[in-house]
Design a protein around this motif. Structure first.
Motif: not given
Length: 800
Positions: A257-283
């Motif tokens: 996971l990387h986050l775009f850093d506005f002052p430097s204009g680049s993506f910065m590593l936030q976490d080397p290992s995350v779990v990205a989940t897409v789920s259904e939560i309603g109709k």
């Protein structure tokens, strides 16, 4: 590094070529970490790095050559005069050359943010001074490694006076200086530098061999660079929203996971290992949650505003995230392999498509699903060579000499009693723009008034007259909802929101509405379009009309209702038609609020082709004159679709002429802003993206080379050649102080753009647009670009 030795054999083989290897795009800095002259200086904002042969055996040069943006060299010439232009184009200002010698300590580095940098000593400067070439994010990892290997072999030949083929790895090792630190030349420490976007990830073998730096070393240097400027605070991740209960899981994958850093204009590593989940939560409701081992990073609904971009070459997925207060952040997930990203893409796109269409993803065909998936990843269109070549030839034409300070006209006035009382307090603002084809005029709708502006020979706008009251033939004042020039630009067709079954004809010679045309008793007019693309240049009387589920021809010469019943094509289903466009031959494209596009060869018959919906409503539609390209505008992106069939029994035919085979739908190119730029736009404006209808440049003898649209205070123009080739950031921007209400190219040119702001009308040179950087996104017009005032004597209520 030395695994790349064999790659360079063929580069040295062809001695007929002066250039051996090139990095096509980057920035050149002079960095003085120990000098009182200043830490960092940007030498060339846009440049190419080349290694060349010289006329002497075993001698090679490193050449950094400045690259001009479109029209920039001419702009410099105009600003500096003839002497200045000659100086600005001199070799010294446009090119830096360095003899490739061991004394340069030439080396490269892959920095923590991912950017590739070459560095070498400034032998004529102070101790510690370095030149740094920061590669553009489009430069591939293999190019970086090959370039450095060629440089090393050139130094070997110079030192030992023998061909590089005889060199051993031990021989070449003495020219390896990657253990020497390269100080940062980032925008955070150099106020003149542009922000460097997040570049492609580098293969581990290249990163290990070229960088020779541990993560600890790079992190340390990054920290030191930031600590040198205490005012620069990195962008912090906002708190995560609470996680709703899931009814089912569509996809669940691990990533960085990387986050775009506005002052430097680049993506910065936030976490080397995350779990990205897409789920259904309603109709028809779906949720994206990203969780780390120690914290929940973010959670948000899956909606079109996330602006998803998948890039399988770099194993990345970039998207936008919005907090409850409207703040926008740009995030990047990097997956371990293509298979993982494909699984994640399938789940996310299923959620997004179902949320937009309220139809199950599994009920669509395999071909339609692939059409949707293709639209949300980076593609290079096939068979675009001829279009690219035409665009390149167009760019090489000599641009007309233009006034450096093109004028803008406005209705707003100063405080004199002689001025027209049309300040914003009257409640009216400019809303629509119609550009003349037959005559050099532009018409701007402002409430119940229409301003007329003349295009001058030096590409300025000159106020001509003001039609101060738009009234029905019965004398009822109204504000036109839509306008269209007609009959050699002598008439204007207008629509009133209060009378959806009728249209009005204004005689522009007299500046008044002279006819009301009842189209049909029951079928309304939702939108209308010309019979053919350039019909307004002719005496053609008929034009096209559409309701939410019908397409028909309107003929004002008919007695009674003006609809031609024999040309009516009406559907029983709720198609929600929204807009239409025509080609030079009269082929018709019709789009809907559902997002699908129908392609007709003539009225009254079934569509020859129907392109699937991505789910977003289409708010604008344009077609190239020859019917090859279809341009559909949605709120956050523009679709560019190639309508030419490449294979099968209908090869060479357009989708307007013959139906696409079920398994050979065209690949749509989704033109959108980079998510990091979207985040910066919204960081500046505090408003979401909302594109105005995108348009091609147009002209009877002109090829389409550019696309223009606007969102908020930004005008955006895409270069078709770069877009079709899949170039990164193939667009430029111009920012205004106020929201852009309407925009279009001047007829017959892609060099000048007409812009309607709430209280101003401009014609601007396209060369004044800039690459999207922190500086150009934050920039507002200079005082010299602001408008001149109109006095009461300028506004008349009489023929012109």
């Amino acid at each position: 590094m030395f695994m790349l030795r064999n790659v360079t054999k063929y580069l040295f083989g062809d001695t007929s070529k002066e250039s051996i290897v090139e990095i096509p795009q980057g920035q050149l800095y002079l960095v003085r970490p120990l000098s009182p002259k200043g830490y960092s200086e940007l030498i060339f904002r846009d440049a190419a790095a080349t290694i060349r042969r010289t006329g002497q055996e075993y001698q090679y040069q490193l050449v950094i050559q400045r690259a001009y943006e479109e029209g920039e060299d001419e702009l410099l010439a105009e600003e500096d005069g003839e002497d200045g232009a000659a100086d600005s184009l001199s070799t010294d200002k446009d090119e830096k050359t360095f003899l490739l010698d061991q004394g340069l300590h030439f080396r490269s580095e892959i920095r923590e943010g991912g950017e590739a940098v070459f560095a070498w000593r400034d032998l004529s400067g102070d101790p510690g001074d370095l030149f740094e070439f920061v590669c553009d994010s489009s430069v591939q990892a293999g190019e970086v490694g090959t370039f450095e290997m060629v440089a090393i072999k050139c130094q070997y030949e110079r030192k030992f006076k023998r061909p590089q083929e005889s060199a051993t790895e031990k021989d070449l090792q003495q020219f390896n200086f990657t253990d020497q630190i390269i100080p940062s030349a980032s925008a955070a420490t150099s106020p003149t530098a542009e922000a460097i976007d997040f570049p492609p990830p580098k293969p581990k073998a290249v990163e290990d061999s070229l960088a020779k730096q541990t993560k600890k070393d790079m992190s340390s240097r990054t920290s030191k660079a930031r600590s040198s400027d205490k005012e620069v605070v990195p962008t912090a991740a906002p708190p995560s929203a609470s996680v709703p209960a899931a009814t089912s899981i569509l996809t669940k994958e691990r990533a960085e996971l990387h986050l775009f850093d506005f002052p430097s204009g680049s993506f910065m590593l936030q976490d080397p290992s995350v779990v990205a989940t897409v789920s259904e939560i309603g109709k028809w409701q779906y949720w994206l949650q990203i969780s780390g081992n120690e914290r929940e990073w973010l959670g948000q609904p899956v909606v079109a505003d996330i602006n998803p971009v998948f890039n399988f070459e770099y194993l990345s997925f970039i998207f936008n995230h919005y907090t409850d207060d409207g703040s926008a952040y740009s995030w990047l997930l990097r997956f371990k392999d293509v298979e993982t990203e494909e699984r994640f893409q399938e789940g996310l796109m299923q959620a997004l498509w179902e949320q937009l269409n309220e139809v199950k993803w599994t009920k669509t065909t395999d071909d339609d699903r692939q059409y949707v998936l293709d639209a949300f990843q980076d593609l290079t269109m096939e068979d675009a060579e001829n279009v690219a070549k035409e665009a390149e030839e167009e760019e090489q034409e000599v641009e007309e000499v233009e006034d450096e300070r093109q004028q803008a006209e406005q209705y707003e006035s100063d405080e004199s009693e002689d001025d027209v009382v049309v300040k914003p307090e009257d409640g009216d603002i400019n809303s629509q723009l119609a550009v003349g084809y037959k005559h050099d005029r532009s018409f701007v709708v402002r409430g119940s008034k229409i301003g007329v502006f003349k295009h001058t020979p030096n590409n300025n706008l000159e106020f001509s007259t003001n039609i101060s009251k738009v009234e029905t033939p019965g004398g009822k004042l109204f504000s036109p909802k839509k306008v269209m020039l007609h009959a050699e630009d002598t008439d204007m067709i207008l629509q009133s929101e209060n009378n959806p079954n009728s249209l009005y004809r204004m005689d522009l010679e007299y500046g008044k509405v002279v006819d009301e045309w009842k189209v049909h008793d029951d079928i309304q007019v939702k939108n209308f379009a010309p019979e053919k693309k350039f019909a307004q240049m002719t005496g053609e009387k008929t034009f096209l009309g559409m309701s939410h589920n019908a397409l028909y021809r309107i003929d004002p010469r008919l007695s009674g209702n003006k609809m031609v019943e024999s040309d009516l094509k009406q559907y029983t289903s709720k198609n929600a038609f929204s807009t239409a466009a025509t080609t030079e031959k009269g082929y018709i494209a019709v789009a809907s609020e559902k997002g699908d596009i129908r392609m007709f060869d003539k009225l009254g018959l079934r569509a020859k082709s129907q392109l699937p919906a991505l789910g977003d409503p289409i708010t604008g539609l344009d077609v190239s004159a020859d019917g090859r390209w279809v341009l559909a505008t949605c709120r956050t992106y523009v679709l560019l679709i190639d309508a030419l069939q490449k294979d099968g029994k209908n090869e060479g035919k357009l989708g307007f002429e013959k139906a696409f085979a079920k398994d050979s739908k065209p690949q749509p190119r989704r033109l959108t802003l980079q998510p990091s730029h979207v985040a910066q736009f919204q960081y500046e404006t505090k408003a979401p993206l909302a594109f105005t209808p995108a348009r091609f440049n147009t002209g009877v003898d002109d090829k389409e080379t550019s696309i223009i649209t606007a969102t908020g205070p930004f005008i955006v123009t895409w270069n078709m050649k770069k877009a079709l080739e899949g170039k990164r950031d193939p667009y430029t921007i111009k920012r205004y102080e106020e929201e852009v209400k309407a925009d279009d190219f001047k007829y017959g040119s892609d060099k000048n753009v007409i812009v309607a702001l709430p209280n101003e009308v401009n014609m601007v040179a396209k060369r004044s647009f800039k690459k999207p950087t922190r500086e150009s996104i934050m920039a507002t017009p200079r005082a010299s670009e602001r408008v001149s005032k109109l006095r009461k004597s300028d506004v008349v209520n009489s023929p012109y």
